[in-house]
Design a protein around this motif. Structure first.
Motif, PDB file in Angstrom:
ATOM      1  N   LEU A  25       0.824  -1.203   0.000  1.00 43.78           N
ATOM      2  CA  LEU A  25       0.000   0.000   0.000  1.00 43.78           C
ATOM      3  C   LEU A  25       0.864   1.260   0.000  1.00 43.78           C
ATOM      4  N   PHE A  26       1.971   1.207   0.684  1.00 44.14           N
ATOM      5  CA  PHE A  26       2.894   2.344   0.718  1.00 44.14           C
ATOM      6  C   PHE A  26       3.388   2.654  -0.695  1.00 44.14           C
ATOM      7  N   ALA A  27       3.811   1.604  -1.404  1.00 43.62           N
ATOM      8  CA  ALA A  27       4.350   1.804  -2.747  1.00 43.62           C
ATOM      9  C   ALA A  27       3.301   2.356  -3.708  1.00 43.62           C
ATOM     10  N   VAL A  28       2.096   1.828  -3.624  1.00 43.32           N
ATOM     11  CA  VAL A  28       1.021   2.269  -4.515  1.00 43.32           C
ATOM     12  C   VAL A  28       0.609   3.700  -4.206  1.00 43.32           C
ATOM     13  N   THR A  29       0.559   4.057  -2.925  1.00 44.34           N
ATOM     14  CA  THR A  29       0.049   5.362  -2.516  1.00 44.34           C
ATOM     15  C   THR A  29       1.088   6.465  -2.612  1.00 44.34           C
ATOM     16  N   PHE A  30       2.323   6.194  -2.164  1.00 47.07           N
ATOM     17  CA  PHE A  30       3.326   7.248  -2.062  1.00 47.07           C
ATOM     18  C   PHE A  30       4.497   7.089  -3.024  1.00 47.07           C
ATOM     19  N   GLY A  31       4.579   5.963  -3.726  1.00 44.85           N
ATOM     20  CA  GLY A  31       5.672   5.770  -4.670  1.00 44.85           C
ATOM     21  C   GLY A  31       6.827   4.987  -4.067  1.00 44.85           C
ATOM     22  N   LEU A  32       7.719   4.525  -4.941  1.00 43.62           N
ATOM     23  CA  LEU A  32       8.798   3.645  -4.515  1.00 43.62           C
ATOM     24  C   LEU A  32       9.849   4.355  -3.669  1.00 43.62           C
ATOM     25  N   LYS A  33      10.129   5.639  -3.954  1.00 36.64           N
ATOM     26  CA  LYS A  33      11.166   6.344  -3.203  1.00 36.64           C
ATOM     27  C   LYS A  33      10.781   6.490  -1.736  1.00 36.64           C
ATOM     28  N   VAL A  34       9.542   6.900  -1.466  1.00 36.90           N
ATOM     29  CA  VAL A  34       9.076   7.027  -0.087  1.00 36.90           C
ATOM     30  C   VAL A  34       9.072   5.665   0.588  1.00 36.90           C
ATOM     31  N   THR A  35       8.644   4.655  -0.141  1.00 33.84           N
ATOM     32  CA  THR A  35       8.601   3.302   0.404  1.00 33.84           C
ATOM     33  C   THR A  35       9.996   2.814   0.766  1.00 33.84           C
ATOM     34  N   LEU A  36      10.979   3.126  -0.067  1.00 34.11           N
ATOM     35  CA  LEU A  36      12.356   2.713   0.197  1.00 34.11           C
ATOM     36  C   LEU A  36      12.884   3.353   1.472  1.00 34.11           C
ATOM     37  N   VAL A  37      12.638   4.665   1.648  1.00 40.79           N
ATOM     38  CA  VAL A  37      13.064   5.358   2.862  1.00 40.79           C
ATOM     39  C   VAL A  37      12.428   4.695   4.078  1.00 40.79           C
ATOM     40  N   TYR A  38      11.137   4.463   3.996  1.00 38.81           N
ATOM     41  CA  TYR A  38      10.392   3.844   5.098  1.00 38.81           C
ATOM     42  C   TYR A  38      10.949   2.463   5.425  1.00 38.81           C
ATOM     43  N   PHE A  39      11.142   1.619   4.412  1.00 39.33           N
ATOM     44  CA  PHE A  39      11.578   0.242   4.620  1.00 39.33           C
ATOM     45  C   PHE A  39      12.968   0.180   5.235  1.00 39.33           C
ATOM     46  N   VAL A  40      13.906   0.952   4.686  1.00 38.80           N
ATOM     47  CA  VAL A  40      15.287   0.910   5.173  1.00 38.80           C
ATOM     48  C   VAL A  40      15.375   1.387   6.619  1.00 38.80           C
ATOM     49  N   ILE A  41      14.691   2.478   6.939  1.00 35.77           N
ATOM     50  CA  ILE A  41      14.759   3.008   8.302  1.00 35.77           C
ATOM     51  C   ILE A  41      14.074   2.068   9.287  1.00 35.77           C
ATOM     52  N   ALA A  42      12.890   1.563   8.945  1.00 32.44           N
ATOM     53  CA  ALA A  42      12.184   0.649   9.845  1.00 32.44           C
ATOM     54  C   ALA A  42      12.991  -0.621  10.078  1.00 32.44           C
ATOM     55  N   LEU A  43      13.589  -1.158   9.019  1.00 31.82           N
ATOM     56  CA  LEU A  43      14.397  -2.370   9.145  1.00 31.82           C
ATOM     57  C   LEU A  43      15.654  -2.105   9.971  1.00 31.82           C
ATOM     58  N   GLY A  44      16.361  -1.021   9.640  1.00 26.91           N
ATOM     59  CA  GLY A  44      17.613  -0.721  10.329  1.00 26.91           C
ATOM     60  C   GLY A  44      17.414  -0.420  11.801  1.00 26.91           C
ATOM     61  N   VAL A  45      16.412   0.398  12.131  1.00 27.92           N
ATOM     62  CA  VAL A  45      16.162   0.744  13.534  1.00 27.92           C
ATOM     63  C   VAL A  45      15.698  -0.489  14.314  1.00 27.92           C
ATOM     64  N   SER A  46      14.898  -1.353  13.695  1.00 26.89           N
ATOM     65  CA  SER A  46      14.425  -2.575  14.366  1.00 26.89           C
ATOM     66  C   SER A  46      15.595  -3.464  14.767  1.00 26.89           C
ATOM     67  N   ILE A  47      16.526  -3.667  13.841  1.00 25.05           N
ATOM     68  CA  ILE A  47      17.677  -4.520  14.122  1.00 25.05           C
ATOM     69  C   ILE A  47      18.580  -3.877  15.177  1.00 25.05           C
ATOM     70  N   PHE A  48      18.856  -2.586  15.025  1.00 24.04           N
ATOM     71  CA  PHE A  48      19.716  -1.892  15.997  1.00 24.04           C
ATOM     72  C   PHE A  48      19.087  -1.906  17.386  1.00 24.04           C
ATOM     73  N   ALA A  49      17.777  -1.636  17.467  1.00 22.26           N
ATOM     74  CA  ALA A  49      17.100  -1.588  18.761  1.00 22.26           C
ATOM     75  C   ALA A  49      17.103  -2.958  19.431  1.00 22.26           C
ATOM     76  N   GLY A  50      16.841  -4.010  18.656  1.00 20.31           N
ATOM     77  CA  GLY A  50      16.864  -5.350  19.227  1.00 20.31           C
ATOM     78  C   GLY A  50      18.240  -5.696  19.785  1.00 20.31           C
ATOM     79  N   PHE A  51      19.282  -5.357  19.021  1.00 20.45           N
ATOM     80  CA  PHE A  51      20.659  -5.619  19.462  1.00 20.45           C
ATOM     81  C   PHE A  51      20.984  -4.819  20.720  1.00 20.45           C
ATOM     82  N   ALA A  52      20.594  -3.523  20.729  1.00 25.00           N
ATOM     83  CA  ALA A  52      20.893  -2.654  21.866  1.00 25.00           C
ATOM     84  C   ALA A  52      20.176  -3.110  23.132  1.00 25.00           C
ATOM     85  N   LEU A  53      18.894  -3.462  23.012  1.00 23.77           N
ATOM     86  CA  LEU A  53      18.136  -3.907  24.179  1.00 23.77           C
ATOM     87  C   LEU A  53      18.701  -5.193  24.755  1.00 23.77           C
ATOM     88  N   GLU A  54      19.181  -6.070  23.870  1.00 22.54           N
ATOM     89  CA  GLU A  54      19.822  -7.307  24.333  1.00 22.54           C
ATOM     90  C   GLU A  54      21.086  -6.985  25.132  1.00 22.54           C
TER      91      GLU A  54
END
Length: 309
Positions: A109-138
């Motif tokens: 839905l993100f890609a269809v509504t806002f385009g691939l560039k916005v979706t890419l920013v969203y995906f990379v940040i959400a993925l990167g912060v999720s991994i970093f946060a999980g590692f940090a909390l551990e």
């Protein structure tokens, strides 16, 4: 009663009914599926796959989150299954953060509504912060803030815990897993209903114009305000993207829109209330901090960098 109040009441009741039915079904189905999975996959196997001893477990958890079409609330029963299987704490947190934010529905839905560039920013940040946060909390030792009861099956003698024994034939698991699932559901039901009620009232009575007023392009605080607003404003991914597109059309900045989506999809009020049955308050605070930070990072990155402009 004025027409606007009547409309708000109707929207609140409609949303409460929809969410109560949907989340009940999702919780039961997912809990039952996880229970059956535990009956056939040993805890040792899950520990090996989602171990925090190497980076692979974190990446696998993030990818697992990206392919599971769970909302923030329906992630909880899966998380409980991982806790009972003693998966690595860091990878479990990665899954908790990434699953509602990177599921195929919201990305499509993100890609269809806002385009691939916005979706890419969203995906990379959400993925990167999720991994970093999980590692940090551990590494920071937040595993100590998991409630001890969260590691235990609700009915050890006839539930998921007992079904892990290799001495029991697989066909005998079905009824026992259901009993465990139902007992688990009755435990979280009060939390679920309170969260749905509060979220539905906010959804029905919070004016759209109020959001755009405080989260428009001219307001420097639009992004953090949107991130905070998104948490109590529980909306499923299927609805939050179209709603966000409408808000953007009314003048809401795209950075604020992104923050609103992450806040809403990543940490709904209902999910936070459900997590209270699993985590102690410091872990709840850390969870909210991660989601709010992710929302603001994504919003400001999109608003103030060439990639986002």
């Amino acid at each position: 009663m004025s027409q606007s109040t009547l409309t708000a009441v109707q929207e609140t009741l409609s949303m409460f009914t929809f969410l109560a039915v949907e989340l009940t079904l999702l919780f039961l189905i997912i809990s039952y599926g996880v229970g059956l999975l535990q009956a056939y996959v040993s805890p040792a196997r899950i520990q090996a796959i989602l171990s925090s001893r190497n980076g692979r477990g974190y990446v696998i958890s993030a990818m697992l989150g990206a392919i599971t079409p769970f909302c923030s609330c329906s992630t909880i029963p899966f998380l409980k299954g991982l806790l009972r299987a003693r998966a690595g704490f860091g990878p479990m947190m990665v899954f908790l953060f990434s699953s509602p934010l990177l599921n195929p529905i919201i990305i499509g839905l993100f890609a269809v509504t806002f385009g691939l560039k916005v979706t890419l920013v969203y995906f990379v940040i959400a993925l990167g912060v999720s991994i970093f946060a999980g590692f940090a909390l551990e590494k920071l030792g937040f595993e100590r803030f998991v409630e001890p009861a969260a590691y235990e099956a609700p009915a050890p003698s006839a539930g998921c815990g007992a079904s892990l024994s290799a001495e029991i034939k697989p066909n005998s698991h079905w009824g026992r897993v259901w009993k465990s699932t139902w007992k688990d559901f009755k435990t979280v039901l009060p939390y679920l209903l309170v969260g749905i009620l509060i979220g539905s009232m906010i959804y029905g009575f919070l004016p759209t114009d109020l959001i755009t007023k405080y989260a428009g392009n001219d307001n420097l605080l639009a992004i953090p305000i949107s991130a905070v607003i998104g948490i109590p404003l529980y909306i499923r991914a299927e609805a939050v993207i179209p709603l966000s597109a409408a808000l953007a059309a009314k003048g809401m900045s795209l950075g604020a829109v992104m923050a609103l989506i992450i806040g809403s999809a990543g940490a709904s009020l209902t999910e936070v209330i459900l997590l209270r049955s699993i985590f102690k308050l410091p872990m709840i605070a850390a969870f909210l901090f991660v989601i709010l930070s992710m929302a603001m990072i994504a919003g400001f990155f999109y608003a103030f960098t060439p990639l986002g402009s």
